[in-house]
Design a protein around this motif. Structure first.
Motif, short mmCIF file in Angstrom:
data_model
loop_
_atom_site.label_atom_id
_atom_site.label_comp_id
_atom_site.label_asym_id
_atom_site.label_seq_id
_atom_site.Cartn_x
_atom_site.Cartn_y
_atom_site.Cartn_z
N LYS A 127 72.91 -15.06 37.72
CA LYS A 127 73.58 -16.08 38.53
C LYS A 127 72.58 -16.79 39.42
N TRP A 128 71.66 -16.03 40.04
CA TRP A 128 70.67 -16.64 40.92
C TRP A 128 69.72 -17.53 40.12
N ASN A 129 69.41 -17.15 38.90
CA ASN A 129 68.55 -17.98 38.07
C ASN A 129 69.21 -19.33 37.79
N ARG A 130 70.50 -19.32 37.55
CA ARG A 130 71.23 -20.57 37.32
C ARG A 130 71.31 -21.40 38.60
N ILE A 131 71.52 -20.72 39.73
CA ILE A 131 71.65 -21.43 41.01
C ILE A 131 70.34 -22.09 41.40
N TRP A 132 69.21 -21.40 41.23
CA TRP A 132 67.95 -21.99 41.67
C TRP A 132 67.59 -23.21 40.82
N CYS A 133 67.99 -23.19 39.55
CA CYS A 133 67.72 -24.35 38.70
C CYS A 133 68.46 -25.58 39.20
N ASN A 134 69.55 -25.36 39.92
CA ASN A 134 70.32 -26.48 40.47
C ASN A 134 70.06 -26.68 41.97
N TYR A 135 69.10 -25.91 42.51
CA TYR A 135 68.82 -26.00 43.95
C TYR A 135 68.28 -27.41 44.26
N PRO A 136 68.83 -28.10 45.28
CA PRO A 136 68.51 -29.53 45.49
C PRO A 136 67.19 -29.79 46.20
N ASP B 262 48.89 -32.29 33.21
CA ASP B 262 49.81 -31.71 32.23
C ASP B 262 50.48 -30.46 32.80
N HIS B 263 49.73 -29.72 33.60
CA HIS B 263 50.31 -28.53 34.25
C HIS B 263 51.42 -28.94 35.22
N ILE B 264 51.19 -30.00 35.99
CA ILE B 264 52.23 -30.49 36.90
C ILE B 264 53.46 -30.92 36.10
N GLU B 265 53.24 -31.58 34.98
CA GLU B 265 54.34 -32.06 34.13
C GLU B 265 55.23 -30.89 33.69
N VAL B 266 54.61 -29.79 33.31
CA VAL B 266 55.38 -28.62 32.86
C VAL B 266 56.24 -28.07 33.99
N VAL B 267 55.66 -28.00 35.18
CA VAL B 267 56.41 -27.48 36.32
C VAL B 267 57.58 -28.41 36.68
N LEU B 268 57.31 -29.72 36.69
CA LEU B 268 58.36 -30.67 37.04
C LEU B 268 59.47 -30.73 35.99
N GLU B 269 59.14 -30.39 34.77
CA GLU B 269 60.16 -30.36 33.72
C GLU B 269 61.28 -29.39 34.09
N GLN B 270 60.92 -28.29 34.70
CA GLN B 270 61.93 -27.31 35.08
C GLN B 270 62.52 -27.59 36.46
N CYS B 271 61.67 -28.04 37.39
CA CYS B 271 62.13 -28.23 38.78
C CYS B 271 62.87 -29.54 39.00
N LEU B 272 62.43 -30.60 38.30
CA LEU B 272 62.93 -31.94 38.60
C LEU B 272 63.73 -32.56 37.46
N ARG C 60 65.27 -31.59 34.84
CA ARG C 60 66.50 -30.97 34.34
C ARG C 60 67.67 -31.08 35.31
N LYS C 61 67.40 -31.56 36.51
CA LYS C 61 68.45 -31.61 37.53
C LYS C 61 69.11 -32.98 37.56
N ARG D 53 67.40 -39.60 40.71
CA ARG D 53 68.24 -38.46 41.07
C ARG D 53 68.68 -38.51 42.51
N ASN D 54 68.62 -39.72 43.09
CA ASN D 54 69.15 -39.99 44.44
C ASN D 54 68.55 -39.10 45.53
N VAL D 55 67.25 -38.91 45.47
CA VAL D 55 66.59 -38.11 46.49
C VAL D 55 66.77 -38.76 47.86
N SER D 56 67.08 -37.96 48.87
CA SER D 56 67.28 -38.51 50.22
C SER D 56 66.10 -38.24 51.13
#
Length: 548
Positions: free
Chosen positions: A45-54, A84-94, A96-97, A129-132
């Motif tokens: 559950k926490w893994n799913r929640i962090w993927c949606n953490y804003p 390319d390393h940054i791209e991989v990280v942002l693929e999961q953090c940014l 997908r949200k 993604r409407n970042v504030s």
């Protein structure tokens, strides 16, 4: 526990039972982003929640060969791998949200040609993604820095209606934007940025009609800052600007409540129309009728509550410093060099904090001060200045105070070298001609402190020392009871600021170290300890190897 003697996953996973609102707002929101990521292993559950953490906070450091100057032939490949390393990280953090609330992005780059296209795309993804809240910190790793190699914010960022907070460090702003519409921006902070063109900053500020908080730190390329189109601006802070280009600051904002200023060279300031000002802070400022006309400005500020004037420098001979205001409640000023004297007419002043470390104007008199409601007083003098201010009527001024217990008096050697200190619980008990005589005869590498009974006050006093502490510091305590001594010792030995500078704290009787005192120090302790209890705290410095 099941029949085999092992725990079921569901029995151990108490975190998954928490409501998502509690996980988001009471746990994840108060811990660093890297710890949020680590929490993803707690449960499915926490893994799913962090993927949606804003909220996203990322910092990328280039490889060591980039930082220390790799050969030019190897840099493009190394930087491409880094990106390319940054791209991989942002693929999961940014990517997908569906939406994000905050993106804090700090990185280092060595080639703008490689870096800019990727950065533009990542910023565009955040805007979509409407970042504030957008916090960008960029550092160029090359051997030199000029406007052409600093990253320029893309057009999409300056027309992002979702943005409420924008902080940018290490970027370039020029006149290429066709439109700037940050219609909901409330906070703007620009740090170590290059501004190309006098009208660029005005154009940016004009596009922020709801702006309330503005920070400008160490910008380059500006000779004039004029703010007149921000009706909601409440807070403005400006400091740095080491290139001396800035000559004038004009602020026409009737809603401005707080103005903070810290420049290292003379600059004219116009605040006359800022009638709602409550808090004024000037650090390292040059004052004169043209550059900082405090005596002319203050009477017009009918809402002013606090004024801080730190490390003031006289631009041209102006005579005594004048502070006059019927509304001022808190005043703090510091003159590190020469003190021209002050005439203070503040009938509602409640708190005064003054430091005079250089030579004083012999014509200065405390009798010229009108401060009938003064309650809290903190004064700091050097040995050189104390003699003059004492003759200017310091003792008589302090005797008129309503609350003697609130007085904090600090007297230190001008060379800033700490070795011995005295803390007396009743400062007025030592304020006499014997103190003046003591300061003349005692060793110059000594400090005297009166009434610094609170644990946070002493670290502040020690920080006034400009040299590294290499000798043990002895605190001679003169207190009304043994309990006061024990309490002070306990608080000081636990003070975080002191523990960062000292290894040991030892409480001993004053008699044990009498043989180490000079005659003036010993005589002063004996005279002013009658009816009091004495002890000494010996603090050993961290850098003992440097002790002689």
């Amino acid at each position: 526990m099941n029949e085999t003697g092992t725990f079921e996953e569901e029995e151990l996973d108490y975190f998954s039972r928490l409501p998502e609102s509690v996980i988001h707002h009471q746990i994840l929101s108060i811990i660093p982003f890297k710890d949020v990521v680590r929490c993803s292993v707690l449960s499915k559950k926490w893994n799913r929640i962090w993927c949606n953490y804003p909220n996203i906070a990322l910092e990328f450091r280039a490889p060591e060969e980039e930082e220390f100057g790799a050969p030019r032939s190897s840099r493009p490949r190394s930087q491409r791998t880094f990106l390319d390393h940054i791209e991989v990280v942002l693929e999961q953090c940014l990517f997908r949200k569906a939406c994000i609330q905050k993106l804090q992005f700090a990185t280092y780059y060595s080639s703008l040609e490689e870096f800019a296209p990727d950065m533009d795309r990542w910023m565009g993804a955040a805007i979509e993604r409407n970042v504030s809240e957008l916090v960008l910190q960029f550092t160029y790793l090359g051997p030199f820095c000029n406007p052409e190699i600093l990253y320029s914010i893309p057009q999409r960022v300056v027309v992002a209606h979702s943005l409420k907070v924008l902080e940018v460090e290490g970027c370039r702003f020029d006149d290429r934007f066709t439109c700037i519409e940050l219609s909901n921006l409330q906070r703007l902070k620009l740090c170590s940025c290059q501004v190309v063109g006098e009208n660029v900053l005005n154009k940016i500020l004009s596009g922020c009609p709801k702006l309330e908080f503005l920070d400008l730190i160490d910008l380059c390329g500006l000779s004039l800052i004029s703010i007149s189109c921000n009706p909601r601006l409440k807070y403005f802070c400006i400091h740095g600007f080491s290139d001396k280009e800035l000559k004038r600051i004009e602020i026409f904002s009737p809603s401005l409540e707080t103005f903070k200023y810290a420049l290292q060279y003379p600059c004219a300031i116009d605040l006359e129309t800022c009638t709602a000002l409550k808090h004024l802070f000037f650090n390292n400022a040059y004052y004169s009728a043209h550059h900082l006309p405090i005596h002319y400005l203050l009477p017009k500020l009918l809402c002013i509550e606090s004024l801080r004037l730190l490390h003031l420098h006289e631009y041209k001979a102006q005579g005594q410093f004048k502070i006059s205001s019927p509304c001022l409640k808190r005043l703090k000023f510091c003159f590190p060099r020469s003190f021209p004297g002050a005439i203070i007419d503040t009938p509602n002043l409640l708190e005064l904090d003054m430091s005079v470390l250089g030579a004083c104007n012999l014509d200065f008199k405390f009798s010229s001060w009108n401060v009938p409601k003064l309650e809290k007083v903190h004064m700091g003098f050097s040995v050189k200045s104390f003699s003059t201010v004492y003759r200017a009527g310091l003792e008589g001024f302090l005797l008129k105070l309503h609350n003697y217990e609130s007085l904090r008096l600090y007297i230190g050697s001008r060379n800033g070298f700490v070795q011995n200190m005295i803390i007396h619980e009743k400062p007025l008990a030592v304020l006499s001609s014997s103190l003046d005589e003591f300061l003349i005869n005692v060793r110059l590498n000594s400090f005297v402190i009166s009434s610094f009974r609170e644990e946070e006050s002493l670290p502040t006093a020690l920080d006034m020392a400009r040299r590294v502490l290499v000798h043990p510091v002895c605190l001679s305590l003169i207190c009304s009871s043994p309990q006061s001594i024990e309490l002070l010792y306990k608080n000081l030995s636990k003070a975080e600021q002191l523990r960062s500078r000292f290894n040991t704290f030892e409480l001993v009787s004053t008699q044990e170290i009498e043989h180490e005192m000079d005659s003036a120090w010993k005589s002063f302790i004996n005279i002013h300890s009658t009816g009091y209890h004495t002890a000494t705290i010996i603090m050993g410095p961290k850098n003992k190897l440097m002790c002689r």
